[in-house]
Design a protein around this motif. Structure first.
Motif, PDB file in Angstrom:
ATOM      1  N   ALA A 154       0.829  -1.203   0.000  1.00 56.77           N
ATOM      2  CA  ALA A 154       0.000   0.000   0.000  1.00 56.77           C
ATOM      3  C   ALA A 154       0.864   1.253   0.000  1.00 56.77           C
ATOM      4  O   ALA A 154       0.530   2.263  -0.651  1.00 56.77           O
ATOM      5  CB  ALA A 154      -0.932  -0.014   1.210  1.00 56.77           C
TER       6      ALA A 154
ATOM      7  N   ARG B 178       2.325   1.687  -3.478  1.00 60.41           N
ATOM      8  CA  ARG B 178       1.244   2.061  -4.396  1.00 60.41           C
ATOM      9  C   ARG B 178       0.887   3.537  -4.255  1.00 60.41           C
ATOM     10  O   ARG B 178       0.641   4.228  -5.245  1.00 60.41           O
ATOM     11  CB  ARG B 178       0.002   1.205  -4.109  1.00 60.41           C
ATOM     12  N   ALA B 179       0.881   4.038  -3.032  1.00 56.64           N
ATOM     13  CA  ALA B 179       0.539   5.439  -2.812  1.00 56.64           C
ATOM     14  C   ALA B 179       1.569   6.364  -3.455  1.00 56.64           C
ATOM     15  O   ALA B 179       1.213   7.396  -4.047  1.00 56.64           O
ATOM     16  CB  ALA B 179       0.429   5.720  -1.316  1.00 56.64           C
TER      17      ALA B 179
ATOM     18  N   ARG C 222       1.069   6.287  -7.269  1.00 57.73           N
ATOM     19  CA  ARG C 222      -0.104   7.071  -7.657  1.00 57.73           C
ATOM     20  C   ARG C 222       0.197   8.572  -7.599  1.00 57.73           C
ATOM     21  O   ARG C 222      -0.184   9.328  -8.494  1.00 57.73           O
ATOM     22  CB  ARG C 222      -1.293   6.715  -6.765  1.00 57.73           C
TER      23      ARG C 222
ATOM     24  N   GLY D 208      -9.403   7.992  -8.472  1.00 57.94           N
ATOM     25  CA  GLY D 208      -8.914   6.658  -8.148  1.00 57.94           C
ATOM     26  C   GLY D 208      -8.401   5.926  -9.370  1.00 57.94           C
ATOM     27  O   GLY D 208      -8.197   6.516 -10.431  1.00 57.94           O
TER      28      GLY D 208
ATOM     29  N   PRO E 188      -4.464  -5.235  -6.856  1.00 58.12           N
ATOM     30  CA  PRO E 188      -4.532  -4.647  -5.513  1.00 58.12           C
ATOM     31  C   PRO E 188      -5.984  -4.449  -5.092  1.00 58.12           C
ATOM     32  O   PRO E 188      -6.886  -4.300  -5.918  1.00 58.12           O
ATOM     33  CB  PRO E 188      -3.820  -3.295  -5.687  1.00 58.12           C
ATOM     34  N   ALA E 189      -6.194  -4.412  -3.800  1.00 54.33           N
ATOM     35  CA  ALA E 189      -7.562  -4.316  -3.283  1.00 54.33           C
ATOM     36  C   ALA E 189      -8.153  -2.923  -3.437  1.00 54.33           C
ATOM     37  O   ALA E 189      -9.373  -2.758  -3.325  1.00 54.33           O
ATOM     38  CB  ALA E 189      -7.572  -4.720  -1.808  1.00 54.33           C
ATOM     39  N   ASP E 190      -7.311  -1.915  -3.686  1.00 53.70           N
ATOM     40  CA  ASP E 190      -7.803  -0.532  -3.683  1.00 53.70           C
ATOM     41  C   ASP E 190      -8.192  -0.026  -5.068  1.00 53.70           C
ATOM     42  O   ASP E 190      -8.345   1.182  -5.264  1.00 53.70           O
ATOM     43  CB  ASP E 190      -6.747   0.400  -3.077  1.00 53.70           C
ATOM     44  N   VAL E 191      -8.358  -0.904  -6.041  1.00 58.43           N
ATOM     45  CA  VAL E 191      -8.716  -0.456  -7.387  1.00 58.43           C
ATOM     46  C   VAL E 191     -10.177  -0.796  -7.677  1.00 58.43           C
ATOM     47  O   VAL E 191     -10.730  -1.752  -7.136  1.00 58.43           O
ATOM     48  CB  VAL E 191      -7.818  -1.096  -8.471  1.00 58.43           C
ATOM     49  N   ARG E 192     -10.779   0.021  -8.532  1.00 61.62           N
ATOM     50  CA  ARG E 192     -12.092  -0.322  -9.072  1.00 61.62           C
ATOM     51  C   ARG E 192     -11.892  -1.242 -10.268  1.00 61.62           C
ATOM     52  O   ARG E 192     -10.915  -1.105 -11.008  1.00 61.62           O
ATOM     53  CB  ARG E 192     -12.831   0.945  -9.515  1.00 61.62           C
TER      54      ARG E 192
END
Length: 362
Positions: A9, A12-13, A16, A67, A86-90
Motif C-alpha cells: 500500500a 502504491r501510494a 499514484r 482513483g 490490488p484491493a484498492d482499485v475499481r
C-alpha cells in the motif's frame, strides 16, 4: 517471512502520487496504461498478461483524481481479481469480444493521456526509475533466484549436452522459483561469437555462455555466466579479464544524476584501453538501466536520461567470445550486486564488487 508478492500500500501510494503529478504537469485528467511493464509497475507486481512475449496487457488501467480503474475482459476478471489486482482499485468488466477501451479513452480524446504519447512515456520512465522499498526487496530476492538458477544449471552441464537441453534446465529452474524466463540464451563452443545465441541442437563443447532475463512481480533480472568444460586457454582467460575491465569502467561511471550518454562514453572508451578494437561497442548494445523492462532505456551515446538513486542497471559489454552482465542497484551505500548467490566463484574488481569468474568444471 515477508510476503513479497503482496501489493504494498505504501509503494502504491507513492506511484499514484507520481502519476498524478505527471497529469498535473501535462494538463490532462486521465492517464491510460496498457503496456505490460507499466501495468506491472503501477499495479505493484501484478501479472497483467498471459503470453510471456506480450507487450500489451490483457487489462488496462485508467488513473484519474478519483482513483484507479482496472478494465478487465470477462474471461480474465475472476482470476485477476483473486490473484493479481490490488484491493484498492475499481474493476470494470467488459465483454471478452469487445474492445477493451472505448473511444472516450483513445489517443486524442479530451483530457486523456495515453502512455504511448512521448510526454507520457518519458514521464512514466522517470516515475518508475527510483525503486521503492517493496520493489527493492522483491528485486533482491529475484536476483538471488536468477543467480541460483545459473549455478544449478551450470553444475549439471557436460560437453555432449545440447544447447537446448541446457536452456530447458535454465527455464525449468526459473519457473520452479516462480520466475518467468523471458530470455534464455545458450551458446556452446561453436557459437560463442554470437551475442544473442538462441539455443540450438548443437553440443556445448568445451566452453559455454548462459544468459537469463528472469521476470517476477514485473521486475526483470539480467545475468550472464560462463562455464569452462575444459581447461581455459591463456587467451580466453586474458579476454575474460579484459572484458571485465570494460564493465568496471561502466560501473564506476554509474552514479545517480549522471546522464546515460556520459556513462556510455566512459564504458565505450574502455574497450581500446583494454586491448579491444575501439569500435567494439558498435557491435552490440551495452545495456543500461533496468527494472520493468529488460533495459529502461538501452543506453546510447547521445542519451541525456539521468541515472536515479535507487535505480537498477545492467551493463553487458561484450566482444567475440566474451561478455559480462549482472543486475546491480544504485543504492544508498553505492553499487549492490543483485544477481548473486554466494556460491558462484567470484573475484573483487577495482571497485570492490564481487564479479563472477568463469566456472571451471573439468
Amino acid at each position: 517471512m515477508q510476503d513479497l508478492g503482496r501489493p504494498s500500500a505504501a509503494d502504491r501510494a507513492v506511484k499514484r502520487t507520481r502519476v498524478l503529478d505527471l497529469l498535473r504537469r501535462t494538463g490532462h485528467e486521465r492517464l491510460v496504461l496498457t503496456s505490460v511493464g507499466s501495468l506491472a509497475w503501477y499495479l505493484d507486481g501484478a501479472r497483467p498478461a498471459v503470453r510471456l512475449s506480450a507487450e500489451r496487457g490483457v487489462v488496462a488501467v485508467v488513473v484519474d483524481a478519483d482513483g484507479d480503474t482496472v478494465v478487465v475482459p470477462a474471461n480474465e476478471a475472476d482470476r485477476l481479481a483473486a490473484e493479481e489486482l490490488p484491493a484498492d482499485v475499481r474493476v470494470r468488466v467488459t465483454d471478452w469480444w469487445a474492445p477493451l477501451l472505448g473511444p472516450e479513452l483513445s489517443p486524442g480524446s479530451p483530457g486523456v493521456l495515453v502512455e504511448d504519447d512521448p510526454v507520457a512515456a518519458e514521464g512514466l520512465r522517470a516515475a518508475r526509475a527510483g525503486l521503492l522499498p517493496a520493489e527493492t526487496a522483491r528485486y533482491r530476492r529475484l536476483g538471488r533466484d536468477a543467480a541460483e538458477t545459473l549455478t544449478a544449471t551450470a553444475l549439471r552441464l557436460h560437453p555432449g549436452m545440447t544447447e537446448r537441453e541446457a536452456a530447458a534446465r535454465l527455464g525449468g529452474e526459473l519457473i520452479a522459483r516462480g520466475a518467468d524466463p523471458v530470455v534464455v540464451l545458450v551458446a556452446g563452443e561453436e557459437r560463442l561469437p554470437f551475442r544473442h545465441a538462441l539455443p540450438t541442437g548443437g553440443a556445448l563443447g568445451r566452453r559455454v555462455m548462459l544468459v537469463v532475463c528472469a521476470r517476477r512481480h514485473g521486475l526483470i533480472a539480467n545475468a550472464t555466466r560462463w562455464v569452462a568444460l575444459a581447461p581455459p586457454t591463456a587467451a580466453e582467460a586474458d579476454a575474460d579479464a579484459r572484458i571485465r575491465g570494460v564493465e568496471t569502467a561502466f560501473l564506476a561511471a554509474s552514479t545517480p544524476g549522471r546522464p546515460l550518454g556520459e556513462v556510455f562514453a566512459a564504458g565505450a572508451s574502455a574497450y581500446a584501453d583494454r586491448g579491444f578494437p575501439a569500435d567494439e561497442w558498435t557491435r552490440h548494445h551495452q545495456g543500461g538501466p533496468t527494472g520493468y523492462w529488460g533495459r529502461d532505456p538501452v543506453a546510447t551515446p547521445d542519451s541525456a536520461v539521468p541515472l536515479a538513486a535507487g535505480q537498477a542497471v545492467a551493463w553487458n559489454p561484450s566482444a567475440a567470445g566474451v561478455k559480462t552482465e549482472d543486475t546491480l542497484l544504485l543504492g544508498e551505500g553505492g553499487l549492490e550486486v543483485l544477481t548473486t548467490d554466494g556460491v558462484w566463484p567470484a573475484t573483487r574488481d577495482e571497485l570492490g564488487l564481487l564479479r563472477p569468474d568463469v566456472l571451471v568444471r573439468c
